[in-house]
Design a protein around this motif. Structure first.
Motif, mmCIF file in Angstrom:
data_model
loop_
_atom_site.group_PDB
_atom_site.id
_atom_site.type_symbol
_atom_site.label_atom_id
_atom_site.label_comp_id
_atom_site.label_asym_id
_atom_site.label_seq_id
_atom_site.Cartn_x
_atom_site.Cartn_y
_atom_site.Cartn_z
ATOM 1 N N UNK A 106 27.167 -15.023 2.736
ATOM 2 C CA UNK A 106 27.057 -13.178 2.717
ATOM 3 C C UNK A 106 27.936 -12.508 4.086
ATOM 4 N N UNK B 188 23.771 2.669 10.892
ATOM 5 C CA UNK B 188 25.076 3.097 10.584
ATOM 6 C C UNK B 188 25.726 2.554 9.370
ATOM 7 N N UNK B 189 25.638 0.638 9.768
ATOM 8 C CA UNK B 189 26.442 -0.364 8.898
ATOM 9 C C UNK B 189 25.896 -0.930 7.874
ATOM 10 N N UNK B 190 24.419 -0.592 7.660
ATOM 11 C CA UNK B 190 23.339 -0.844 7.197
ATOM 12 C C UNK B 190 24.030 -1.252 5.103
ATOM 13 N N UNK B 191 25.080 -2.339 4.578
ATOM 14 C CA UNK B 191 25.638 -1.408 2.810
ATOM 15 C C UNK B 191 23.791 -1.113 2.173
ATOM 16 N N UNK B 192 23.426 -1.988 2.176
ATOM 17 C CA UNK B 192 22.428 -1.570 1.237
ATOM 18 C C UNK B 192 21.195 0.003 1.765
ATOM 19 N N UNK B 193 21.043 0.172 3.021
ATOM 20 C CA UNK B 193 20.374 0.711 3.187
ATOM 21 C C UNK B 193 18.877 0.899 3.189
ATOM 22 N N UNK C 263 12.115 -4.089 0.937
ATOM 23 C CA UNK C 263 12.424 -4.416 -0.469
ATOM 24 C C UNK C 263 14.073 -4.003 -0.646
ATOM 25 N N UNK C 264 14.679 -3.992 0.360
ATOM 26 C CA UNK C 264 15.807 -4.040 0.460
ATOM 27 C C UNK C 264 17.242 -4.656 1.269
ATOM 28 N N UNK D 62 29.554 2.125 5.579
ATOM 29 C CA UNK D 62 28.533 1.211 5.956
ATOM 30 C C UNK D 62 30.268 0.053 6.147
ATOM 31 N N UNK D 63 29.233 -1.085 6.700
ATOM 32 C CA UNK D 63 30.267 -2.654 6.710
ATOM 33 C C UNK D 63 29.841 -3.338 6.856
ATOM 34 N N UNK D 64 29.961 -4.553 5.957
ATOM 35 C CA UNK D 64 29.066 -6.134 6.471
ATOM 36 C C UNK D 64 29.411 -7.228 7.938
ATOM 37 N N UNK D 65 28.188 -7.447 8.013
ATOM 38 C CA UNK D 65 28.668 -8.527 8.878
ATOM 39 C C UNK D 65 30.051 -9.281 9.091
ATOM 40 N N UNK E 76 18.945 -13.936 -1.337
ATOM 41 C CA UNK E 76 19.564 -12.439 -1.711
ATOM 42 C C UNK E 76 20.042 -11.448 -2.440
ATOM 43 N N UNK F 103 21.691 -9.982 5.261
ATOM 44 C CA UNK F 103 23.007 -10.024 5.273
ATOM 45 C C UNK F 103 23.859 -10.117 6.851
ATOM 46 N N UNK F 104 23.037 -9.824 6.739
ATOM 47 C CA UNK F 104 23.204 -9.902 8.554
ATOM 48 C C UNK F 104 24.809 -9.021 9.424
ATOM 49 N N UNK F 105 24.439 -7.879 8.988
ATOM 50 C CA UNK F 105 25.192 -6.834 8.917
ATOM 51 C C UNK F 105 25.217 -5.887 10.185
ATOM 52 N N UNK G 195 15.557 -10.051 -3.718
ATOM 53 C CA UNK G 195 15.316 -8.186 -3.949
ATOM 54 C C UNK G 195 15.045 -8.215 -5.149
ATOM 55 N N UNK H 141 26.352 -3.879 -2.621
ATOM 56 C CA UNK H 141 24.549 -3.938 -1.678
ATOM 57 C C UNK H 141 24.236 -2.166 -1.059
ATOM 58 N N UNK I 61 18.630 -8.095 1.968
ATOM 59 C CA UNK I 61 19.554 -8.863 1.274
ATOM 60 C C UNK I 61 19.744 -10.068 1.991
#
Lengths: 205, 925
Positions: free
Chosen positions: B771, A133-138, A12-13, B48-51, B207, A17-19, B211, B185, A15
């Motif tokens: 992203x 740990x890294x997932x920005x949207x949780x 559901x959340x 947190x940190x993005x890709x 993106x 982003x590939x983080x 959602x 995010x 996005x």
């Protein structure tokens, strides 16, 4: 009660982003071409909706990759259900990759061995896998789905979590997109007059 | 498992992979970076940190890094260089720049791309004495920033954010991957988990739009029409917060109605120049309390002038059928019923689901509020709004909607990030008048004009600036117009230059419209002399980008892990709604190449040139320790420097205080950031919050503690319009009068984008930032390129079918300016008139260390090739920038196109292709 460590992923959340994918590469330190975690985007429901689905080793109950491994390098830890590869014993024959229904195993050409998600259990400095740990949207959770009282089990129960190809006994759970927020009024507002309605309106400041 | 061999360590700094500026922990083994993770204690990303951020490791180790200063030896554009020592490089630059400064400092054009050190670079330009400075805001988000600053004293992104913890309804407009990345995010995750409704208005469903609870696939460039239809509906149904309007906005201020005179549309003011309202049958100070000002009606002032309140003007205008949902449906493609429902939902949440926090506060009238009331509707808009030639007005319309709902800086609404809000419009005017040889400018080159007298014009009306910013072509070009610099320099419009000095701005590729044409301009010669029309080009970049090939002198920069840096309150801080914050970068490793941090180089050049601010009174370098020295010791005003934390001799002061020799150590010990949490009573309604404004004065954010009255009706805009109607001493050229009158509207309107609407080009072409790469395409990143190294054109399935195009087919995408050969992919989640692709994936062979057969060369393209940098002009008329007429914001997203199937035998790579810059592959690590 058997401990079964798993990722729980909220579709559901996510996005897309590939983080998670990139954090995994930093944490795992495999060859540059190896991507234990990958994210795919799909249009579903006849194109009415877009979802992003991260995919990685599902840490199956009876993993085919372990069964086919000729050297015993692939194994499943009974203590927590995590499926791992002993790089010292792996000969890089790639039989496991053929047997994995999730496409979760990749060949590390530099090291000559197979790679996949380890849930970061080889990293003693972290409490949760790097992707969580890294997932920005949780959107990613980690815990023991073997314990029905754990936070992740409750989450899976509450949200109707499901497994991909359940016949293989995967540990990873996906939470489906929630029903879209509704319940707001839809009535057409009545017009309340023209400009003159504000003439003489007492508004204090 | 095997423990890590070697000595492990960790150092903290600030990410530079996009513009979020998150805190990062860089893990090293034997001093070599091996992993980058988010810093859990950092206020921006909270771990947190993005890709992009995690892939910073591969940016740092990019195979495209430059290794030594370069001097051009062959024809410009072919990348034939010799490596030279820094002393020679700086000597060459100094000779060129010194000659300019002694004769005509305007002949230096200094533009700095995606620079995060603008408080230094802008100040340096001012010390040099050139008005020709800006960073890349003119081609990015200046519409959104400027519209906000002229309307509410703040804006989205760095200036404010949705109340992520309390909002119950979020309206996103034109937001894909965008400013700011991780906080959006994190926030969306929170909203979705607690069941708040997210509505995304965007032609493309990827993106965040994917959602969202509701995706509204709007026709590009029409968001303003949608927003004003929502305004129409709220007014029609009287679902507005009138009390908020008269307390915090200029809704009750009286506007003089005297058509044809210089007074028309100006505020009625008393003898002390204070705006008036009408209360109890008489004009009174609009700032008075305990009054009940009229919001409708026409009133005759004692001097017989007639005036009417702002609210009456806005109600009359937007209640008109021209703004009704049916009219908007025809423009936007969004059903009228949907627009009505959204209006009902917005009002229902704002008024029936209002929230009340147990936080007492005092407003600027002295009134004590026992609680803090909130209307939990929030909005965020970014580049999809900004990059249209009507983006300034669309953003103002959005702020009007927020004000009608009473949701600016309240719990659950849109919240300012300190140091915002600022007075409207904020602070200093652009400096540039009075430029002279050897003389610094009187202020910073960029600023906010309040009327025609603040424009940068020569006595004959010609622009003072090369890019025509702050001229009648773009009066409020508050971030400059970098996109026009090269074309204007080559055309000597308004004058030729000597040196173009660029920092991390890839103007020979993805940062220019008319990319192929720009490459030709960079190598254009004067037929009479054979000399280049831009005689000297100096370029600073860490990587072998396409622009490097066009430089005469290349100053190789470090990566962000190898230098000091500062994210300053003087520039673009990292504050959040609850706290003021700034941060630094520290060198985590030392470069092993012969490269230098650009900021150090700039300070060094300043000393060599003898710029006044860079020398002590006895002529010694003022900052001998380079940029780190400057960060700790530079004072912009007494006690005010680049960093606000740990000031004063003992580090105990914040905001104002003497330089602290241990300041940088204090930052490093705190994870490289400083944050001061605001008192709870200072966190809302800050435009009229007495306690907060007192604090803001002490910190130097605002000049005084007067309330900041939100400007529904903009008098500065009306002043420009009046000038265009012939009033006042500063007059626009006749050919621009109609354009100014139309664009400078004191109440926001919607007008179609300036690009011609012709049946020849029925489709709209957009880009989205992926992203994993937004603002991070500048390195050739071994990880990120594996996720995305080709781009296709996405087309609605129905549109492709109508054109006879199958998924995966090759096609030509054609605009009035050019043709692209590409591959199409079909999808459902895109508005039917819109085609789109990922931004800045295509690269030129040889640049970025890429071979001619790289996927980025053969299978990736830039949409830029289709976009003209000018608007079409009839013969004999002035060529105007393809930009918003108010701010000069590059109108990337106005682009109109058509799709044509490729013929048989037209397989092969994307087109156009360009000669490989093979020589560039020999100057990288």
């Amino acid at each position: 009660m058997t401990v079964r460590l798993a990722l729980v992923i909220d579709l559901d959340i996510c996005v897309g982003c590939h983080a998670c994918s990139v954090a995994c590469k930093g944490a795992a330190a495999f060859d540059d071409s190896v991507w234990p975690n990958q994210v795919f985007g799909y249009e579903i429901e006849g194109g009415a909706r877009t979802v992003y689905v991260p995919r990685m080793c599902q840490h199956c109950e009876s993993p085919g990759c372990v069964t086919v491994c000729p050297t015993g390098a692939s194994f499943r830890r009974t203590a927590d259900g995590v499926v791992l590869i002993d790089a010292e014993r792996c000969i890089g024959c790639r039989l496991c990759a053929w047997s994995c229904p999730y496409g979760a195993r990749e060949y590390d050409a530099a090291a000559g061995v197979m790679r996949k998600c380890t849930l970061c259990i080889d990293r003693r400095d972290v409490a949760v896998p790097a992707c969580v740990a890294t997932c920005p949207s949780g959107a990613r959770h980690f815990g023991d789905i073997g314990d029905p009282a754990s936070a992740v089990s409750e989450l899976v129960h509450r949200r109707g979590g499901f497994a991909l190809l359940p016949e293989y006994g995967p540990a990873v759970r996906y939470l489906p997109p929630r029903p879209r927020a509704a319940g707001l009024p839809t009535a057409d507002g009545k017009s309340s007059g023209g400009l003159d309605r504000w003439i003489g309106r007492v508004v204090s400041r | 498992m095997t423990p890590d061999p070697g000595v492990s360590s960790m150092r903290q700094t600030t990410c530079y992979m996009c513009t979020c500026r998150c805190g990062i922990n860089v893990h090293l083994r034997d001093g070599v970076p091996i992993r980058i993770e988010g810093n859990p204690a950092h206020p921006k990303n909270r771990g947190v940190l993005c890709g992009k951020g995690a892939a910073g490791l591969q940016h740092h180790f990019s195979a495209a890094r430059l290794r030594k200063p370069l001097k051009r030896v062959g024809p410009r554009g072919e990348a034939s260089f010799v490596e030279i020592e820094w002393d020679e490089a700086l000597g060459i630059a100094t000779a060129w720049l010194d000659a300019i400064r002694r004769t005509d400092p305007r002949r230096l054009a200094f533009f700095t791309g995606r620079d995060q050190s603008q408080s230094l670079t802008g100040w340096w330009a001012a010390q040099f004495g050139t008005p020709n400075f800006a960073a890349h805001g003119g081609l990015c988000s200046v519409n959104v920033a400027t519209a906000g600053l002229y309307t509410i004293g703040g804006s989205f992104w760095e200036f404010g954010e949705p109340d992520w913890d309390r909002t119950k309804y979020l309206l996103l407009l034109g937001v894909a991957e965008d400013h700011d990345s991780n906080p959006i995010k994190i926030g969306l995750g929170k909203l979705k988990q607690r069941g708040a409704k997210v509505v995304s208005v965007n032609p493309i469903r990827t993106g965040y739009s994917a959602i969202a609870d509701e995706w509204i696939g709007i026709r590009p460039g029409t968001d303003g029409a949608l927003v004003l239809a929502l305004v129409h509906e709220l007014l029609r149904t009287d679902r507005i917060d009138l009390e908020y309007l008269v307390r915090f906005t200029n809704a009750h201020w009286l506007v003089v109605q005297a058509p044809g005179t210089a007074e028309h549309g100006r505020f009625a003011r008393d003898a002390g120049n204070r705006p008036l309202c009408w209360a109890d049958g008489a004009p009174v100070d609009a700032g008075a309390t305990g009054i009940s000002p009229a919001v409708a009606g026409r009133f005759t002032l004692p001097d017989d002038r007639v005036a009417t309140p702002v609210f009456a003007l806005l109600a009359e205008r937007y209640l008109d059928a021209a703004y009704a949902p049916e009219a908007a449906e025809a423009v936007t493609g969004v059903p009228a019923a949907t627009i009505r429902r959204i209006a009902v939902e917005l009002a229902a949440v704002a008024f029936e689901q209002a929230i009340e926090l147990d936080i007492p506060w005092t407003d600027t009238t002295g009134r004590r509020h026992a609680t803090t009331r909130g209307r939990p509707v929030s909005m965020h808009a970014m580049r999809g709004i900004s990059a249209h030639s009507n983006g300034f007005d669309t953003t103002r319309a959005l702020h009007l909607l927020q004000m009608l709902l009473g949701t600016i800086d309240c719990p659950g609404g849109f919240r300012f990030k300190p140091p915002f809000p600022k007075p409207i419009p904020p602070g200093p005017k652009p400096a540039g008048k009075g430029y002279a040889p050897g003389k610094p400018l009187g202020g910073m080159p960029l600023g906010m004009p309040a009327g025609p007298e603040d424009l940068l014009l020569e006595p004959d009306g010609q622009p003072i600036r090369l890019d025509h910013a702050f001229s009648w072509e773009a009066p409020l070009a508050a971030h400059g117009m970098m996109q026009m610099v090269i074309a204007n320099a080559v055309a000597s419009d308004p004058y030729p230059i000597d040196t173009l000095f660029l920092f991390m701005a890839n103007m020979a590729w993805n940062s220019s419209m008319n990319t192929a044409g720009t490459m030709e301009l960079l190598t254009a010669r004067d037929p009479a002399t054979g000399d280049y029309k831009i005689p000297h080009i100096i370029y600073a970049d860490a990587f072998a980008s396409e622009m490097v090939a066009y430089a005469d002198l290349v100053l190789p920069d470090t990566t962000y892990l190898e230098r000091w840096d500062c994210i300053s309150i003087l520039d673009r801080p990292i504050s959040d709604a609850d706290g003021i914050a700034d941060s630094i970068r520290q060198p985590v490793v030392q470069p092993e190449r012969d490269v230098r941090p650009f900021q150090d180089v700039l300070l060094d050049l300043g000393v060599r040139l003898g710029l006044p601010g860079l020398l002590t009174p006895d002529g010694a370098p003022r900052y001998p320790g380079g940029y780190a020295d400057y960060l700790a010791n530079h004072e912009r005003a007494p006690g005010v420097g680049p960093l606000a934390g740990w000031r004063g001799p003992d580090g105990s002061a914040i905001g104002r205080g003497a330089p602290n020799p241990k300041q940088l150590e204090a930052y490093i010990a705190n994870g490289c950031f400083w944050r001061q949490e605001l008192e709870p009573a200072h966190r809302f309604y800050r435009h009229a919050n007495a306690g907060y404004l007192d604090f803001a004065v002490k910190m130097g954010f605002v000049p005084n503690a007067e309330p900041i009255v939100l400007q529904i009706y903009s008098e500065p805009l009306q002043r420009f319009r009046l000038a265009a109607q012939g009033h006042g001493p500063v007059q626009p050229p006749d050919d621009l009068r109609d354009r100014i009158i139309a664009a400078f509207d004191p109440l926001p309107g919607w007008h179609p984008p300036l690009a011609a609407d012709t049946p020849e080009f029925p489709l709209y072409a957009l880009t989205q930032r992926p992203m994993i790469m937004y603002h991070s395409w500048g390195s050739q990143n071994a990880w990120l390129k594996q996720i995305l190294s080709r781009n296709d054109l996405y087309v609605a399935t129905s549109t492709a079918r109508a054109l006879g195009l199958q998924d995966g087919a090759r096609a030509w995408l054609v605009s009035a300016h050019g043709r692209l050969k590409l591959r199409i992919r079909t999808m459902e989640g895109v508005q039917a008139d819109t085609v789109w692709t990922w931004n800045a994936i295509g690269k030129r062979a040889g640049a970025w260390g890429l071979a001619a057969d790289a996927t980025e060369v053969r299978e990736a393209f830039l949409l830029n090739h289709l976009i003209d940098d000018h608007l079409p002009a009839a013969a004999g008329t002035r060529r105007l920038a393809n930009a918003d007429p108010v701010t000069g914001q590059a109108a990337w997203f106005d682009q109109r196109v058509r799709l044509e199937p490729c013929g048989p035998g037209e397989a092969g790579p994307v087109e156009p292709q360009f000669a490989s810059l093979d020589a560039l592959r020999r100057v990288v690590v």
